[in-house]
Write an enzyme that holds these catalytic residues in place. Structure first.
Site, short mmCIF file in Angstrom:
data_model
loop_
_atom_site.label_atom_id
_atom_site.label_comp_id
_atom_site.label_asym_id
_atom_site.label_seq_id
_atom_site.Cartn_x
_atom_site.Cartn_y
_atom_site.Cartn_z
N CYS A 1 0.80 -1.23 0.00
CA CYS A 1 0.00 0.00 0.00
C CYS A 1 0.83 1.27 0.00
O CYS A 1 0.29 2.37 -0.19
CB CYS A 1 -0.95 0.01 1.20
SG CYS A 1 -0.10 0.24 2.79
N CYS B 1 2.65 -3.73 8.47
CA CYS B 1 2.10 -2.44 8.01
C CYS B 1 0.80 -2.18 8.77
O CYS B 1 -0.14 -2.99 8.73
CB CYS B 1 1.82 -2.49 6.51
SG CYS B 1 1.02 -1.00 5.87
N CYS C 1 -2.40 -1.58 5.92
CA CYS C 1 -3.06 -2.65 5.17
C CYS C 1 -2.93 -4.03 5.82
O CYS C 1 -3.53 -5.00 5.36
CB CYS C 1 -2.52 -2.71 3.73
SG CYS C 1 -0.82 -3.31 3.59
N ASP D 1 30.39 4.57 -8.66
CA ASP D 1 29.96 5.45 -7.58
C ASP D 1 30.25 4.78 -6.24
O ASP D 1 29.63 3.77 -5.89
CB ASP D 1 28.47 5.74 -7.72
CG ASP D 1 27.93 6.67 -6.65
OD1 ASP D 1 28.72 7.11 -5.79
OD2 ASP D 1 26.73 6.97 -6.68
#
Length: 455
Positions: free
Chosen positions: A209, A228, A231, A359
């Site tokens: 979500c 979570c 949800c 990098d």
């Protein structure tokens, strides 16, 4: 007929290339496959038809360890296995594994595959199993953010019969919920080594979500027990769950619950994160029908090479080599060194070749504060083409500057003077390096090993 001739000629050309490379002292892990595919682009699909079953191992960290450990376990079960054990995980490396070990039939093909290469490989291989270890930020100059990598792998899984072996403690496994494939989950329960109230830098948001995830505990990186509040998404139920672990200097005793029983194992490889790799191997081996005693004994007899927690003895000295290439991996490597109580020195080889990632800013996301928890670190050596960057990161972690030794390398081969000084200090040393640094350090150490034991 023309196709058969093409295939034979391509294999011959690959074998010839491999022999030339070996004669010149090179490994020949990818170029033979590249040469063969120039002649016969569909060579991989023809070779893989010789395998009764195929397994792909992918993810950010742990692919090579999982591949080597799985091969070691399944070698007790299958007579002929095709595999790219040396970590050459692009499509050319997969093809080379057939060129090196040419047989008319394989009981099993086990292939470590770079996450970005999975779409290319699955055009030719329809795997019976896919093992996904984890997803972290890794070489952003290649793939971009981690969600791009996950999507590449997700969209490559087109056969609904392929069984997915998934790490339930990595929130990215939820991205695969929509696939109809059979799924087998493994996880590491909360132990005394688990951490609470730790800031999570990756997988902050729910894959379902988009709301912020909450963590009950972390085992490493963003791997742990999550949920979570919006949800209700959380760790899937685990078929194979680590219940307890007892760390020692150089090995771990641990217990896993599966098949309604608790079963004990020993892994002689450092790093708590390697327990996740071991869990994946146990899960897949059991699903393939191997008995517990066979799996247990094979795991206990496993010795790792290729610079992944590899120990090299030099008389009364020991050097541990560790490959590390992203923030999560490096943080956990430092954490693994805490177990050894003796005096030690550490070298970090940081290069910026294409294979390492141009990098190197990722080192600022690694938890260098873990070094403070390592007992009796005498000196910390910074080597490689970006040695100064590593030294600066170490300074900002408040490591004493008088104990930071900098050995800048003019190229990836320029390591000998730093390693000589490192070895002069203690009986125990650790060398951590990126992709191009680790093989060169390993060569130097094995030359020293040969000189000691030949005299």
């Amino acid at each position: 007929m023309k196709g058969d001739l093409n295939t034979k000629f391509s294999m011959y050309a690959g074998k010839f290339t491999y022999k030339i490379l070996k004669m010149s002292g090179k490994k020949g892990t990818a170029l033979p496959g590249k040469v063969s595919m120039k002649i016969e682009p569909n060579l991989l699909s023809k070779m893989v038809n010789k395998c009764d079953r195929t397994i792909i191992i992918t993810g950010t960290n742990g692919k090579t360890t999982t591949n080597n450990l799985l091969n070691h376990v399944l070698n007790s079960y299958y007579e002929n296995i095709a595999s790219n054990l040396n970590g050459s995980n692009l499509i050319t490396g997969v093809v080379t594994s057939f060129i090196i070990n040419k047989k008319n039939h394989y009981d099993c093909g086990i292939f470590e595959v770079d996450e970005g290469t999975v779409p290319k490989v699955t055009k030719y291989i329809n795997p019976n199993y896919i093992v996904i270890t984890n997803f972290f930020r890794d070489q952003l100059d290649r793939f971009g953010e981690v969600e791009n990598t996950i999507k590449m792998v997700h969209d490559s899984i087109t056969n609904p019969q392929t069984v997915l072996i998934l790490n339930a403690d990595d929130p990215s496994c939820l991205y695969f919920n929509d696939l109809p494939n059979p799924k087998v989950y493994y996880s590491h329960g909360e132990t005394k080594n688990s951490k609470k109230d730790v800031e999570v830098l990756e997988s902050v948001f729910c894959p379902i979500c988009g709301d912020r995830l909450e963590y009950d505990f972390i085992n490493y990186g963003n791997i742990g027990q999550y949920h979570c509040n919006n949800c209700g998404a959380s760790n899937p139920f685990s078929d194979y769950k680590l219940i307890s672990v007892s760390p020692h200097d150089g090995y771990y005793d641990f217990t896993i619950g599966y098949c309604n029983e608790q079963k004990s194992f020993r892994l002689n490889v450092m790093g708590l994160y390697n327990l996740y790799n071991c869990l994946a191997v146990i899960a897949l081996s059991s699903e393939l029908g191997l008995k517990y005693e066979t799996i247990r004994s094979r795991i206990q007899s496993f010795e790792y090479k290729l610079g992944r927690m590899e120990t090299i003895k030099l008389g009364d000295k020991e050097v541990v080599l560790v490959l590390s290439k992203n923030p999560i991996g490096l943080s956990e490597v430092f954490s693994a060194f805490r177990i050894n109580p003796s005096e030690k020195s550490i070298m970090f080889i940081l290069n910026d070749y294409a294979a390492d990632g141009k990098d190197v800013s990722w080192i600022w996301d690694a938890n260098f504060d873990e070094i403070k928890n390592i007992p009796k670190v005498k000196n910390f050596y910074c080597a490689g083409t970006r040695a100064e960057d590593a030294a600066l990161r170490l300074k900002y972690a408040n490591f004493p500057t008088n104990r930071i030794k900098i050995y800048p390398g003019k190229d990836r081969f320029d390591l000998k003077s730093g390693i000589d000084q490192l070895l002069s200090e203690n009986n125990r040393s650790y060398i951590v390096g990126t992709f191009t640094g680790m093989p060169e350090a390993r060569k130097i150490l094995y030359r020293k090993h040969a000189q000691i034991y030949e005299n």
